[in-house]
Enzyme design. Structure first.
Site, PDB file in Angstrom:
ATOM      1  N   LYS A 194       0.859  -1.185   0.000  1.00 20.71           N
ATOM      2  CA  LYS A 194       0.000   0.000   0.000  1.00 20.71           C
ATOM      3  C   LYS A 194       0.895   1.234   0.000  1.00 20.71           C
ATOM      4  CE  LYS A 194      -3.572   2.402   2.608  1.00 20.71           C
ATOM      5  NZ  LYS A 194      -4.576   2.322   3.662  1.00 20.71           N
ATOM      6  N   LYS A 247      -2.207  -1.472  -3.796  1.00 25.02           N
ATOM      7  CA  LYS A 247      -3.085  -0.310  -3.714  1.00 25.02           C
ATOM      8  C   LYS A 247      -2.270   0.965  -3.777  1.00 25.02           C
ATOM      9  CE  LYS A 247      -6.137   1.833  -0.374  1.00 25.02           C
ATOM     10  NZ  LYS A 247      -6.627   1.830   0.982  1.00 25.02           N
TER      11      LYS A 247
END
Ligand code: PBG
Length: 324
Positions: A194, A247
């Site tokens: 992330k 992400k």
């Protein structure tokens, strides 16, 4: 001429026959933002066409999604300011909004897979994903709370817990805590790679969770790094993750492919709020064909290697696929 690649593009039927990447509704995960109260359905201004809903309205939405073929929802809670603190106390209550929502959705539609966000930021008075001490986000204390949070979600009936915090060692801690509490069948979808991204802006509007000081660069990854994503993913796999996530999605298609080639477990990608907002804004100005932009971007994420995609476009995608 020996090779005429255009033969395979000559008609819609041929193109369909040789299409490599297939999108289906059950590849999509629908994020849902839940607020306290009843009969609430409020549009999020930086996510046009997307809503915060009270639990009663959320249940209706879950049915709509299921009818369309969506099989998983990713739950996020909007916590009122007066319930926020540094330790995320509100996140742990058995009758908290997350736990109540999980039980209600399970009862309402047992076949829908419930994935829950495990992170402190929606509950944190600092808007950070961890406990703050002297301006530092303290890792190990945070992991203890996250593990308790995961167990409380599992106890309420979550099928998967999805830690989105990027603390070190949290997958091992979550797995161990779930085992100790007897939740052997609860899975973990880890937000493994992330990045510290500007594309989370509208999400932070949705939950009113923007960091009160500093940024998230001491825990979320540097967008310049690729090899580090492989390290994070391999750690999470070794610690017991069932699904790993990259992400955001669009600026990180190379990372999705890298992760897909490195692991043997399902890979998910989160097509995040700012990516949704970009398409919406351009379409509103008449600068892009919205449906074509939605389909092309979602296909590109799947083609890059994402088995599953979390996206705010779930309903649009199913509509577009059904009309194709
Ligand atoms: C925080 C969290 C974020 C998102 C999901 N979980 C934002 C952040 O890290 O600040 C972003 C999702 C999106 O932008 O759609 N735990």
């Amino acid at each position: 001429m020996i090779h005429r690649p255009r033969i395979l593009r000559a008609s819609a039927s041929i193109r369909k026959m040789v299409q490599e990447t297939i999108l289906q509704p059950h590849h999509l995960m629908a994020p849902l933002f839940i607020v306290e109260g009843e009969n609430i359905e409020e549009e999020i201004s930086s996510l046009p066409g997307y809503y915060r809903r009270s639990l009663d309205k959320t249940l209706e939405e879950v049915s709509v999604l299921y009818e369309l073929g969506i099989r998983s929802v990713l739950l996020f809670i909007k916590c009122p300011d007066h319930k926020k603190d540094n330790a995320g106390t509100e996140a742990l209550f058995e009758d908290g909004l997350m736990q109540t929502s999980i039980r209600a959705i399970r009862k309402h539609l047992p076949e829908m897979l419930i994935m829950t966000d495990v992170a402190l930021d929606p509950y944190s008075s600092y808007g950070h994903d961890g406990i703050v001490k002297d301006q530092e986000i303290v890792n190990d204390l945070t992991v203890d709370v996250l593990a308790k949070m995961a167990v409380s979600h599992a106890a309420a009936g979550a099928h998967f817990v999805a830690p989105s915090d990027m603390m070190d060692g949290r997958i091992a801690a979550l797995r161990q805590s779930l085992e100790n509490a007897g939740f052997h069948n609860t899975g973990i979808m880890s937000y493994s790679a992330k990045y510290a991204s500007c594309f989370y802006g509208p999400f932070r509007d949705a939950l009113d969770s923007a960091p009160g000081f500093g940024d998230k660069k001491t825990y979320q990854m540097n967008p310049a790094n690729r090899i580090e994503a492989v390290k994070e993913v391999l750690l999470d796999v070794s610690e017991g993750a069932d699904i790993v996530m990259v992400k955001p999605a669009l600026s990180y298609l190379d990372i999705i492919r890298e992760v897909k080639n490195t692991t043997h477990i399902p890979v998910s990608a989160y097509h995040v709020s700012g990516e949704y907002a970009m398409i919406k804004a351009a379409a509103q100005k008449g600068w892009l064909n919205e449906d074509q932009a939605i389909l092309e971007t979602t296909l590109s994420i799947k083609r890059a290697g994402a088995d599953l995609i979390a996206t705010y476009f779930t309903k649009d995608i199913v509509r577009i696929l059904n009309n194709a």
